[in-house]
Motif scaffolding. Structure first.
Motif, PDB file in Angstrom:
ATOM      1  N   ALA A   1      24.359  62.065  73.116  1.00 11.79           N
ATOM      2  CA  ALA A   1      23.083  61.460  72.155  1.00 11.79           C
ATOM      3  C   ALA A   1      23.249  59.778  72.920  1.00 11.79           C
ATOM      4  O   ALA A   1      23.622  59.255  73.619  1.00 11.79           O
ATOM      5  CB  ALA A   1      22.938  61.314  71.317  1.00 11.79           C
ATOM      6  N   MET A   2      21.601  59.245  72.526  1.00 11.06           N
ATOM      7  CA  MET A   2      21.349  57.816  73.325  1.00 11.06           C
ATOM      8  C   MET A   2      21.986  57.617  71.487  1.00 11.06           C
ATOM      9  O   MET A   2      21.110  57.382  70.740  1.00 11.06           O
ATOM     10  CB  MET A   2      20.298  57.827  73.054  1.00 11.06           C
ATOM     11  N   TYR A   3      22.252  56.364  71.608  1.00  7.45           N
ATOM     12  CA  TYR A   3      23.176  55.879  70.561  1.00  7.45           C
ATOM     13  C   TYR A   3      21.843  54.225  69.814  1.00  7.45           C
ATOM     14  O   TYR A   3      22.333  53.432  70.650  1.00  7.45           O
ATOM     15  CB  TYR A   3      24.760  55.809  70.826  1.00  7.45           C
ATOM     16  N   TYR A   4      21.765  54.112  68.733  1.00  6.03           N
ATOM     17  CA  TYR A   4      21.524  52.592  68.955  1.00  6.03           C
ATOM     18  C   TYR A   4      21.734  52.337  67.825  1.00  6.03           C
ATOM     19  O   TYR A   4      22.719  52.459  66.650  1.00  6.03           O
ATOM     20  CB  TYR A   4      19.895  53.474  68.213  1.00  6.03           C
ATOM     21  N   CYS A   5      21.817  50.733  67.525  1.00  9.81           N
ATOM     22  CA  CYS A   5      23.148  49.980  67.090  1.00  9.81           C
ATOM     23  C   CYS A   5      21.409  49.590  66.055  1.00  9.81           C
ATOM     24  O   CYS A   5      20.264  48.926  66.161  1.00  9.81           O
ATOM     25  CB  CYS A   5      22.963  48.803  67.358  1.00  9.81           C
ATOM     26  N   ALA A   6      21.409  49.344  64.384  1.00  6.06           N
ATOM     27  CA  ALA A   6      20.521  48.899  63.308  1.00  6.06           C
ATOM     28  C   ALA A   6      21.455  47.650  62.366  1.00  6.06           C
ATOM     29  O   ALA A   6      21.982  47.901  62.373  1.00  6.06           O
ATOM     30  CB  ALA A   6      19.374  49.482  62.669  1.00  6.06           C
ATOM     31  N   ALA A   7      20.331  46.731  61.863  1.00 12.10           N
ATOM     32  CA  ALA A   7      20.428  46.214  60.402  1.00 12.10           C
ATOM     33  C   ALA A   7      19.358  46.075  60.335  1.00 12.10           C
ATOM     34  O   ALA A   7      17.940  46.037  60.639  1.00 12.10           O
ATOM     35  CB  ALA A   7      21.102  44.728  61.401  1.00 12.10           C
ATOM     36  N   TYR A   8      19.777  45.565  58.688  1.00 18.19           N
ATOM     37  CA  TYR A   8      18.746  45.451  57.874  1.00 18.19           C
ATOM     38  C   TYR A   8      17.532  44.084  57.922  1.00 18.19           C
ATOM     39  O   TYR A   8      18.489  42.931  58.278  1.00 18.19           O
ATOM     40  CB  TYR A   8      19.151  45.572  56.523  1.00 18.19           C
ATOM     41  N   SER A   9      16.132  44.007  58.148  1.00 19.10           N
ATOM     42  CA  SER A   9      15.940  42.971  58.306  1.00 19.10           C
ATOM     43  C   SER A   9      15.492  42.762  56.665  1.00 19.10           C
ATOM     44  O   SER A   9      15.041  40.686  56.737  1.00 19.10           O
ATOM     45  CB  SER A   9      14.463  43.677  59.230  1.00 19.10           C
ATOM     46  N   ARG A  10      15.506  43.237  55.469  1.00 18.80           N
ATOM     47  CA  ARG A  10      14.895  42.743  53.976  1.00 18.80           C
ATOM     48  C   ARG A  10      16.391  43.204  53.566  1.00 18.80           C
ATOM     49  O   ARG A  10      16.588  44.159  53.389  1.00 18.80           O
ATOM     50  CB  ARG A  10      13.691  43.733  53.831  1.00 18.80           C
ATOM     51  N   LEU A  11      16.697  41.818  53.379  1.00 21.51           N
ATOM     52  CA  LEU A  11      18.806  42.121  53.092  1.00 21.51           C
ATOM     53  C   LEU A  11      18.485  42.372  51.462  1.00 21.51           C
ATOM     54  O   LEU A  11      19.795  42.616  51.547  1.00 21.51           O
ATOM     55  CB  LEU A  11      18.965  40.492  53.084  1.00 21.51           C
ATOM     56  N   LEU A  12      17.793  42.854  50.794  1.00 22.19           N
ATOM     57  CA  LEU A  12      18.166  43.407  49.219  1.00 22.19           C
ATOM     58  C   LEU A  12      18.127  44.597  48.779  1.00 22.19           C
ATOM     59  O   LEU A  12      18.317  45.164  47.722  1.00 22.19           O
ATOM     60  CB  LEU A  12      17.234  42.389  47.922  1.00 22.19           C
ATOM     61  N   ARG A  13      17.569  45.236  49.614  1.00 21.19           N
ATOM     62  CA  ARG A  13      18.079  46.453  49.543  1.00 21.19           C
ATOM     63  C   ARG A  13      19.125  47.360  49.550  1.00 21.19           C
ATOM     64  O   ARG A  13      20.223  46.947  49.914  1.00 21.19           O
ATOM     65  CB  ARG A  13      17.240  47.125  50.940  1.00 21.19           C
ATOM     66  N   VAL A  14      18.987  48.246  49.262  1.00 17.11           N
ATOM     67  CA  VAL A  14      20.750  49.608  48.658  1.00 17.11           C
ATOM     68  C   VAL A  14      21.098  49.191  50.166  1.00 17.11           C
ATOM     69  O   VAL A  14      20.339  50.210  51.250  1.00 17.11           O
ATOM     70  CB  VAL A  14      21.064  50.036  48.050  1.00 17.11           C
TER      71      VAL A  14
END
Length: 126
Positions: free
Chosen positions: A91-104
């Protein structure tokens, strides 16, 4: 703004290992929920693993026991150690990071408003 750049993908035989890296840069960096996703041709994007800002990890059942998510102490690099690779991991593997920090922190909570890298291809041959 946060930038994510993945590396470490490649082609290996089944049973082999790869280590993916995701370099994190930008302004206002702070610990945040981060994750690896993957998408195979013709399939929906799938959450693979996540690590919360406190270091808690969660894995998809399909990779549990084979993949390990981690990050360096400074939080500047996210890793995905992948062992005992199978053809289904292609597969194509993607890295992701929260932009809105207060979510669970949760794999199902990432969306298009979060930060995403451009991906790195992983191909497993039998």
């Amino acid at each position: 703004q946060v930038q994510l750049v993945e590396s470490g993908g490649g082609s290996v035989q089944a049973g082999g290992s790869l280590r993916l890296s995701c370099a994190v840069s930008g302004s206002g960096l702070s610990r945040r929920c981060m994750a690896w996703f993957r998408q195979a041709p013709g399939k929906e994007r799938e959450g693979v693993a996540l690590i919360s800002k406190t270091g808690t990890t969660v894995y998809a059942d399909s990779v549990k026991g084979r993949f390990t998510i981690s990050q360096d102490n400074a939080g500047n690099t996210l890793y995905l150690q992948m062992n005992d690779l199978m053809t289904e991991d292609t597969a194509m593997y993607y890295c992701a990071a929260y932009s809105r920090l207060l979510r669970v922190c949760g794999l199902s909570r990432f969306d298009g408003d979060d930060y995403w890298g451009k991906g790195t291809q992983v191909t497993i041959s039998s």
